[in-house]
Design an enzyme around this catalytic site. Structure first.
Site, PDB file in Angstrom:
ATOM      1  N   LYS A 100       0.825  -1.201   0.000  1.00 14.25           N
ATOM      2  CA  LYS A 100       0.000   0.000   0.000  1.00 14.25           C
ATOM      3  C   LYS A 100       0.861   1.254   0.000  1.00 14.25           C
ATOM      4  O   LYS A 100       2.005   1.153   0.436  1.00 14.25           O
ATOM      5  CB  LYS A 100      -0.951   0.024   1.208  1.00 14.25           C
ATOM      6  CG  LYS A 100      -0.389  -0.363   2.575  1.00 14.25           C
ATOM      7  CD  LYS A 100       0.766   0.338   3.187  1.00 14.25           C
ATOM      8  CE  LYS A 100       0.701   1.812   3.399  1.00 14.25           C
ATOM      9  NZ  LYS A 100       1.926   2.326   4.115  1.00 14.25           N
ATOM     10  N   TYR A 148      -5.013   3.583   5.918  1.00 17.89           N
ATOM     11  CA  TYR A 148      -5.480   2.890   7.128  1.00 17.89           C
ATOM     12  C   TYR A 148      -6.655   3.621   7.766  1.00 17.89           C
ATOM     13  O   TYR A 148      -7.629   3.008   8.197  1.00 17.89           O
ATOM     14  CB  TYR A 148      -4.356   2.776   8.157  1.00 17.89           C
ATOM     15  CG  TYR A 148      -3.212   1.907   7.708  1.00 17.89           C
ATOM     16  CD1 TYR A 148      -3.363   0.527   7.613  1.00 17.89           C
ATOM     17  CD2 TYR A 148      -1.986   2.460   7.387  1.00 17.89           C
ATOM     18  CE1 TYR A 148      -2.319  -0.265   7.197  1.00 17.89           C
ATOM     19  CE2 TYR A 148      -0.935   1.668   6.972  1.00 17.89           C
ATOM     20  CZ  TYR A 148      -1.096   0.299   6.878  1.00 17.89           C
ATOM     21  OH  TYR A 148      -0.074  -0.487   6.462  1.00 17.89           O
TER      22      TYR A 148
HETATM   23  P1  NAD Z   1      12.264   1.093   2.486  1.00 20.34           P
HETATM   24  O1  NAD Z   1      12.743   2.412   2.006  1.00 20.34           O
HETATM   25  O2  NAD Z   1      12.794   0.590   3.768  1.00 20.34           O
HETATM   26  O3  NAD Z   1      12.548  -0.030   1.376  1.00 20.34           O
HETATM   27  C1  NAD Z   1      12.414   0.213  -0.002  1.00 20.34           C
HETATM   28  C2  NAD Z   1      13.278  -0.766  -0.769  1.00 20.34           C
HETATM   29  O4  NAD Z   1      13.190  -0.448  -2.164  1.00 20.34           O
HETATM   30  C3  NAD Z   1      14.763  -0.696  -0.393  1.00 20.34           C
HETATM   31  O5  NAD Z   1      15.298  -1.990  -0.318  1.00 20.34           O
HETATM   32  C4  NAD Z   1      15.394   0.033  -1.582  1.00 20.34           C
HETATM   33  O6  NAD Z   1      16.747  -0.334  -1.808  1.00 20.34           O
HETATM   34  C5  NAD Z   1      14.506  -0.433  -2.726  1.00 20.34           C
HETATM   35  N1  NAD Z   1      14.542   0.450  -3.895  1.00 20.34           N
HETATM   36  C6  NAD Z   1      14.692   0.021  -5.158  1.00 20.34           C
HETATM   37  N2  NAD Z   1      14.699   1.053  -6.002  1.00 20.34           N
HETATM   38  C7  NAD Z   1      14.570   2.171  -5.262  1.00 20.34           C
HETATM   39  C8  NAD Z   1      14.512   3.565  -5.582  1.00 20.34           C
HETATM   40  N3  NAD Z   1      14.590   4.011  -6.840  1.00 20.34           N
HETATM   41  N4  NAD Z   1      14.378   4.444  -4.561  1.00 20.34           N
HETATM   42  C9  NAD Z   1      14.267   4.019  -3.277  1.00 20.34           C
HETATM   43  N5  NAD Z   1      14.305   2.686  -2.919  1.00 20.34           N
HETATM   44  C10 NAD Z   1      14.458   1.785  -3.906  1.00 20.34           C
HETATM   45  O7  NAD Z   1      10.670   1.178   2.515  1.00 20.34           O
HETATM   46  P2  NAD Z   1       9.665   0.233   3.319  1.00 20.34           P
HETATM   47  O8  NAD Z   1       9.343   0.864   4.613  1.00 20.34           O
HETATM   48  O9  NAD Z   1      10.155  -1.160   3.305  1.00 20.34           O
HETATM   49  O10 NAD Z   1       8.352   0.383   2.412  1.00 20.34           O
HETATM   50  C11 NAD Z   1       8.233  -0.292   1.169  1.00 20.34           C
HETATM   51  C12 NAD Z   1       6.749  -0.357   0.778  1.00 20.34           C
HETATM   52  O11 NAD Z   1       6.064  -1.108   1.776  1.00 20.34           O
HETATM   53  C13 NAD Z   1       6.056   1.004   0.736  1.00 20.34           C
HETATM   54  O12 NAD Z   1       5.152   1.031  -0.333  1.00 20.34           O
HETATM   55  C14 NAD Z   1       5.317   1.099   2.045  1.00 20.34           C
HETATM   56  O13 NAD Z   1       4.140   1.878   1.977  1.00 20.34           O
HETATM   57  C15 NAD Z   1       4.982  -0.366   2.299  1.00 20.34           C
HETATM   58  N6  NAD Z   1       4.850  -0.679   3.736  1.00 20.34           N
HETATM   59  C16 NAD Z   1       3.743  -1.343   4.133  1.00 20.34           C
HETATM   60  C17 NAD Z   1       3.560  -1.642   5.462  1.00 20.34           C
HETATM   61  C18 NAD Z   1       2.340  -2.404   5.885  1.00 20.34           C
HETATM   62  O14 NAD Z   1       2.104  -2.510   7.076  1.00 20.34           O
HETATM   63  N7  NAD Z   1       1.570  -2.971   4.960  1.00 20.34           N
HETATM   64  C19 NAD Z   1       4.511  -1.266   6.404  1.00 20.34           C
HETATM   65  C20 NAD Z   1       5.654  -0.598   5.963  1.00 20.34           C
HETATM   66  C21 NAD Z   1       5.817  -0.306   4.620  1.00 20.34           C
END
Ligand code: NAD
Length: 364
Positions: free
Chosen positions: A129, A214
């Site tokens: 999401k 949410y």
């Molecule tokens: P994060 O920044 O920790 O991770 C993102 C990942 O994408 C990293 O491994 C990064 O290296 C990679 N990536 C690849 N290409 C990229 C680019 N061009 N720019 C930036 N990063 C790049 O983020 P996260 O917190 O893991 O969130 C990822 C997704 O998960 C988001 O869409 C977020 O909304 C979702 N999320 C959902 C929940 C949930 O409870 N459902 C919780 C947290 C995050």
């Protein structure tokens, strides 16, 4: 299961890796294979540990642009070389029978592109999401899934969480009479310069995109129908940090029954709760929405919570999707559900700009 036990079992798995043959068998029994795309915080701290406890699917592959992560995850989770991809060669996943589901865990601006690529590779998809940056992206993703004849789930873990399901049942069946009002809020401190979440083009608009889904769902899932209109305001006390996005957004959704839901999302301060009040009772879920704490309900009447409360909410979410695929049943947290949230978010954004109440048209 407590977190230490989950981590403990991962340790045993990693330690046992050296004794296993170089390649794992095609499938872990009859579980579906999931490949996680993007090994950031959520994939590392929640999804991979949850996948150690799923019954109907397992962590079969990874897609990462960082070779050191590939090596680390391969050792830790016993992922064979042939199931490790990067962003350039991801499309070759179509020839890999170990991977049934591609799980897109990338920044928001990459959701549509990678979901569509995964469908074109003939895989089922779970996408995190918010589903996309806008309504059009969501529609393109749904169309790509239909064209491929594959299923799409949005990573809405709370659609499968027992306390949320109990609240949804009471509210949508009007077991406590008509709902009069709701309050639905989620906020964290996200004051970290340079992160993609604060970039308008990459995050899609700050807290309302990230956390707003949410709060919106809290209200619309409780009532059991989408709102008909919304009025909203955006605030920004630090335009240097929150460039072109709102730091906090408050909004009021109105439902056909006359019920209202006040929502607050913020990237500056903590809040995490849902409150519903009706003719014959009230309930409050707090903590309610965040992924790392268990949901707690307080209420004026007894509530029966059925089902298992897992250490990781994503266990039920991913297992449900695997069963949808195996049994050819409809997906609860479907792309259509993700689309509704973006239709509401777009109306919230319109209302902030217009200063008026905006009707929400779900037919466009
Ligand atoms: P994060 O920044 O920790 O991770 C993102 C990942 O994408 C990293 O491994 C990064 O290296 C990679 N990536 C690849 N290409 C990229 C680019 N061009 N720019 C930036 N990063 C790049 O983020 P996260 O917190 O893991 O969130 C990822 C997704 O998960 C988001 O869409 C977020 O909304 C979702 N999320 C959902 C929940 C949930 O409870 N459902 C919780 C947290 C995050």
């Amino acid at each position: 299961m407590d977190r230490r036990k989950v981590l403990g079992s991962i340790g045993v798995l990693a330690a046992g890796t050296a004794l296993l043959p170089a390649l794992t068998p095609r499938k872990q029994a009859d579980k579906l294979g999931i490949a996680l795309v993007g090994l950031g915080n959520y994939a590392t701290r929640q999804l991979a540990p949850a996948l150690q406890a799923t019954e109907h699917c397992y962590l079969a592959g990874i897609v990462t642009g960082t070779p050191t992560k590939a090596e680390e995850w391969s050792k830790r989770y016993n992922i064979p070389e042939k199931n490790i991809y990067n962003y350039e060669n991801l499309d070759q996943i179509k020839d890999n029978p170990d991977i049934d589901i591609v799980y897109v865990v990338l920044p928001n601006f990459m959701h549509a592109e990678y979901t569509i690529r995964a469908f074109q590779a003939g895989k089922h998809v779970i996408c995190e999401k918010p589903m996309g940056l806008n309504v059009q992206e969501c529609k393109d993703m749904i169309a790509a899934g239909r064209k491929a004849g594959k299923l799409l789930q949005i990573g809405y873990r709370l659609y499968y969480e027992p306390h949320h399901l109990a609240a949804h049942k009471i509210g949508s069946n009007q077991e406590w009479g008509h709902t009069v009002f709701m309050e639905s809020s989620l906020g964290f401190r996200m004051a970290i310069p340079g992160i993609w979440r604060l970039d308008k083009d990459k995050g899609g608009g700050g807290a309302i995109m990230d956390l707003g889904v949410y709060c919106i769902q809290g209200g619309r899932r409780y009532i059991g129908e989408p709102p008909v209109s919304v009025v909203a305001q955006g605030y920004n006390t630090n335009p240097e940090l929150f460039k072109g996005i709102y730091e906090s957004v408050t909004f009021q959704m109105e439902f056909a029954s006359g019920a209202i839901c006040n929502g607050t999302t913020s990237y500056s301060a903590y809040v995490d709760r849902f409150h519903a009040s009706g003719e014959k009772g009230w309930m409050e879920l707090k903590p309610c929405f965040n992924a790392s704490q268990k949901v707690v309900i307080q209420s004026s009447k007894d509530i029966t919570v059925n089902g298992t409360v897992n250490e990781y909410q994503q266990i039920a979410q991913m297992d449900a999707f695997a069963l949808n695929i195996n049994d050819e049943t409809p997906v609860t947290a479907s792309g259509e559900e993700g689309l509704i949230d973006l239709q509401i978010i777009e109306a919230i954004k319109r209302s902030i700009t217009s200063g008026q109440k905006e009707k929400i048209d779900y037919s466009v």
